[in-house]
Design an enzyme around this catalytic site. Sequence first.
Site, mmCIF file in Angstrom:
data_model
loop_
_atom_site.group_PDB
_atom_site.id
_atom_site.type_symbol
_atom_site.label_atom_id
_atom_site.label_comp_id
_atom_site.label_asym_id
_atom_site.label_seq_id
_atom_site.Cartn_x
_atom_site.Cartn_y
_atom_site.Cartn_z
ATOM 1 N N ARG A 1 4.397 6.527 15.673
ATOM 2 C CA ARG A 1 3.768 7.720 15.084
ATOM 3 C C ARG A 1 3.352 8.690 16.192
ATOM 4 N NH1 ARG A 1 3.127 6.421 9.789
ATOM 5 N NH2 ARG A 1 2.381 4.320 9.311
ATOM 6 N N SER B 1 0.800 -1.231 0.000
ATOM 7 C CA SER B 1 0.000 0.000 0.000
ATOM 8 C C SER B 1 0.830 1.277 0.000
ATOM 9 C CB SER B 1 -0.938 -0.071 1.202
ATOM 10 O OG SER B 1 -1.838 0.981 1.166
ATOM 11 N N ASN C 1 -6.616 9.639 7.339
ATOM 12 C CA ASN C 1 -5.720 9.434 6.190
ATOM 13 C C ASN C 1 -6.462 9.124 4.880
ATOM 14 O OD1 ASN C 1 -6.413 6.692 6.297
ATOM 15 N ND2 ASN C 1 -4.596 6.120 7.468
ATOM 16 N N ASP D 1 -3.711 6.202 -2.923
ATOM 17 C CA ASP D 1 -2.429 5.709 -2.417
ATOM 18 C C ASP D 1 -1.993 4.509 -3.266
ATOM 19 O OD1 ASP D 1 -4.161 3.767 -1.500
ATOM 20 O OD2 ASP D 1 -3.111 3.504 0.411
ATOM 21 N N ASP E 1 -6.693 2.230 -1.873
ATOM 22 C CA ASP E 1 -7.774 2.127 -0.886
ATOM 23 C C ASP E 1 -7.925 3.402 -0.072
ATOM 24 O OD1 ASP E 1 -5.551 1.768 0.697
ATOM 25 O OD2 ASP E 1 -6.087 -0.250 1.369
#
Length: 546
Positions: free
Chosen positions: A509, A66, A374, A278, A282
């Site tokens: 993150r 991805s 996102n 992306d 998706d």
Amino acid sequence: MMAQFQEVSNQSSLHPKPAGYVLAYGTAGFRANAKHLDHIMFRTGLVAALCSKKTEATVGVMVTASHNPEEDNGLKMIGPMGEMVAPTWEGYATLLANAEQEDLLTALKDILEKEAINMSQEASVFVGKDTRSSSASFSQAVMDGVSALGGRSKDYGLVTTPQLHYMVRCQNTQGQYGEATVEGYYKKLCQAFIHLTKNASNCTDDQKHLSVDGANGVGALKVREMESHLKKELHLSVFNDGTTGKLNHQCGADFLKVQQKPPTGIKMNPGDRCCSLDGDADRLVYYFTDSEGQFHLLDGDKIATLIIIFMKELLTQAGLNLNIAVVQTAYANGSSTRYLEDTVKITVKCTKTGVKHLHRAAQEFDIAVYFEANGHGTVLFSEAAEQKIQQLAENPSINDERKRAALLLQHTIDVINQTVGDGISDMLLIEAILAIKSMTIQQWDAIYSDLPNRQLKVKVSDRKIIVTTDAERRAVSPDGLQETIDSLVKKYKLARAFARPSGTENIVRIYAEAETQESADALAHEVALAVYNLAGGVGGEPKPLH
Ligand code: G16
């Protein structure tokens, strides 16, 4: 049975596991540098065959990493309804992936026993791949795994992840959901799109134009393939189509969301409506630059807001009283949650990161729009909700307004890929909503203003040291991290911050939001430093952003 085990043993020696290599099925499957993954592909082929035998249904395996860089790869397993595979099977996949070569058969037999699998049952696995150079041999390795257990694979070749999810659902619902072909997918979605846009008044060619950044991935190829089905109702200019640029490099939905700037390789005039997919299509985000050159990003939160407003209006017009909601994660901008709860007056639920978590939460409602900030998300309709909408659309004694709303809801259901977040299907839905509501991207953007925010990544020696709770909004380990974050957050107005280990990359993150961009940047940097110091940071301290 013995012959099959012998075959697994023979085939497995062609896909040997590097001794000691360990990888867990993460947020969206296995993901790592491609050089470590051949044995995992083969072994997940075995797991998929077993899952198919157990569920007596077709399942899927998509070879993709991805949004990750080109040199990574991975896979996502797909369950019988086209959804993410159930957690038990993720566990089995991890178990087989990590069994040393000599222990593989024992691990396999354990699963057979635990699940009481009937080995004479047929197995059917749909396989697809993204455009990474390693994906071709990896999808073959998956199919080798399936055939070692006597299963059949159907190779869809280059497809987007959501397309493969869609195929699995179509196959297991005997065509009720649609035809299990890429052509069938385009036909269903585009027909629904055309029906929807018939309700839009006089769109000009300019309004019908959309620039698409294909992230140099499979999405670009598929958007091009789909175009003829749109019958000129939407004009697409595709950039970053993979002919020259590198996959996800300086482009694609993840780059835009994290960097908050336009992709390279796209022609953008002020005010132009643009979107980015992306690497496996998706995810979807929209954006434009204004006349002062300022970049505006419309992320998953803005997408969810537009969709839920549209759905709520249609349900009111149709006179249908259904239980509707939005599902988000900790990354959702605070302004979006406040706007949805206070102004749209809608239930908002927060889950852990990962579409699989949002999807399950969304299943509790009649209609739920789930989106990660996102750009990963979709809309789910319960069977009961679909039936009510259909009955209403077929009811001859209702007035025109209710009839129109019911038909719009029906076409909305058809344009949506309910199996998983789908950048292409979401793009068609957004384009239809903007056209029907005669809304510009600027008007959509102005629905609410995002709180300034910043995301950072920190490298640590073992990201598992960070353990979170409360839908990943609070850290329970390492000691002192949450207390430090709490005291940092107190320094800024309207601030919020958290740190969580990524399930797709070897990093932690950081997310921070605050009243001003300077505050959000400073807070993100301070939290990153705290993580670096308390959670075993490596590779140099995180640098301030300015
Ligand atoms: C995957 C998941 C998403 C998740 C993202 C990042 O996206 O499907 O649900 O938000 O990874 O996850 P993490 O923060 O754990 O790395 P994709 O588009 O890469 O498959």
